[in-house]
Design an enzyme around this catalytic site. Structure first.
Site, PDB file in Angstrom:
ATOM      1  N   GLU A  62       0.810  -1.225   0.000  1.00  0.00           N
ATOM      2  CA  GLU A  62       0.000   0.000   0.000  1.00  0.00           C
ATOM      3  C   GLU A  62       0.847   1.280   0.000  1.00  0.00           C
ATOM      4  OE1 GLU A  62      -4.144  -0.485   1.743  1.00  0.00           O
ATOM      5  OE2 GLU A  62      -2.819  -1.173   3.355  1.00  0.00           O
ATOM      6  N   HIS A  85      -4.528   0.833  11.025  1.00  0.00           N
ATOM      7  CA  HIS A  85      -5.808   0.135  11.140  1.00  0.00           C
ATOM      8  C   HIS A  85      -6.306   0.199  12.583  1.00  0.00           C
ATOM      9  CE1 HIS A  85      -3.634  -2.601   7.981  1.00  0.00           C
ATOM     10  NE2 HIS A  85      -4.100  -1.517   7.395  1.00  0.00           N
ATOM     11  N   HIS A  97     -11.413  -0.640   6.632  1.00  0.00           N
ATOM     12  CA  HIS A  97      -9.958  -0.822   6.549  1.00  0.00           C
ATOM     13  C   HIS A  97      -9.180  -0.066   7.642  1.00  0.00           C
ATOM     14  CE1 HIS A  97      -6.269  -0.916   3.601  1.00  0.00           C
ATOM     15  NE2 HIS A  97      -5.895  -0.931   4.853  1.00  0.00           N
TER      16      HIS A  97
END
Ligand code: MN
Length: 276
Positions: free
Chosen positions: A119, A140, A208
């Protein structure tokens, strides 16, 4: 910027020649690889900046913002077109040796086949879109997830999180990519996320986590810590059943005009993780 003059060492020339040769090979087989796009390094980063980036990783873990996952980056001090981030590793384990330099397309300047965060495009695309941003955190934190999935907006419960008054948008990955594995693993998804972030200090990702940006590592880390605390406190306040009173825009603006930012907390957090 910062008097940076691109180096022209023999090493860089050799890399350039190698890259050209690779590019020709790719044109033949038509399958570009990561190594072919290998960009030039901006040169060695300030060791103090590397130290702070390592500390930021450990602080975020220590504060429970990240666990085995999540990442933090900082723009290179010699070039706004490069940023520094750890290779794919749990933040708490990061040392200076794990820090890699990427260009804003998220290609490493020294591709030794190290695994990179899938990511990383969150970081690269935000740096492209936001010249004011010098540090990006992705995490997260469980505390923020309820706000990422219910449509209940995060609002500033106290002065420590006054920055939330600017608004914290929610990124809906379905709008950008349809059905995905939820990961911002392409430049396109990164761009869509940066677009949703706009000029805001933070963003929630539906199903997420969150992204927090800052003008420095202390700011992105401080905002990450207090975004998490605010989420916890706001959920508690809502659960009590009354009608919470949040900071007004005017109150938040006055708090944000105060000098210092999260500097005092940053010094404390740094000391704590260094003592380990
Ligand atoms: Mn993630």
């Amino acid at each position: 910027m910062n008097g940076f003059v691109p180096g022209d060492s023999g090493l860089n020339r050799r890399r350039f020649v190698a890259a050209c040769a690779g590019l020709a090979a790719a044109a033949v087989v038509g399958r570009p690889s990561r190594a072919l796009a290998m960009p030039r390094s901006a040169g060695p980063a300030d060791p103090a900046l590397i130290d702070d980036l390592v500390a930021a990783n450990r602080i975020l873990a220590d504060q429970g913002v990240v666990d085995g996952y999540g990442h933090v980056s900082v723009r290179h001090d010699r070039s706004p077109d490069r940023f520094l981030i750890a290779r794919s590793i749990a933040p708490e384990l990061v040392t200076a040796d794990d820090i890699v330099e990427l260009d804003l397309d998220c290609n490493p300047v020294d591709d030794r086949g190290q695994r990179l965060y899938l990511e990383r495009f969150i970081h690269g695309e935000i740096y492209k879109a936001r010249p004011d941003v010098r540090s990006v955190v992705h995490h997260h934190s469980p505390a923020i997830l309820p706000f990422a999935i219910t449509g209940v907006p995060l609002r500033p419960v106290y002065h420590m999180s006054a920055f939330i008054a600017a608004g914290v948008p929610v990124f809906e990955i379905r709008d950008a990519g349809g059905v995905t594995d939820m990961l911002v693993r392409t430049p396109e998804l990164g761009r869509a996320l940066a677009q949703t972030l706009g000029d805001k200090p933070a963003l929630l990702m539906r199903g997420h986590g969150a992204v927090v940006v800052g003008r420095s590592l202390p700011e992105s880390v401080g905002r990450s810590v207090y975004l998490q605390l605010n989420a916890r406190l706001q959920a508690e306040a809502i659960a009590l059943g009354g009608t919470p009173t949040y900071l007004s825009q005017e109150e938040a603006a006055r708090v944000l005009a105060l000098p210092g930012g999260y500097e005092r907390a940053w010094q404390l957090w740094k000391r704590k993780v260094a003592a380990r």
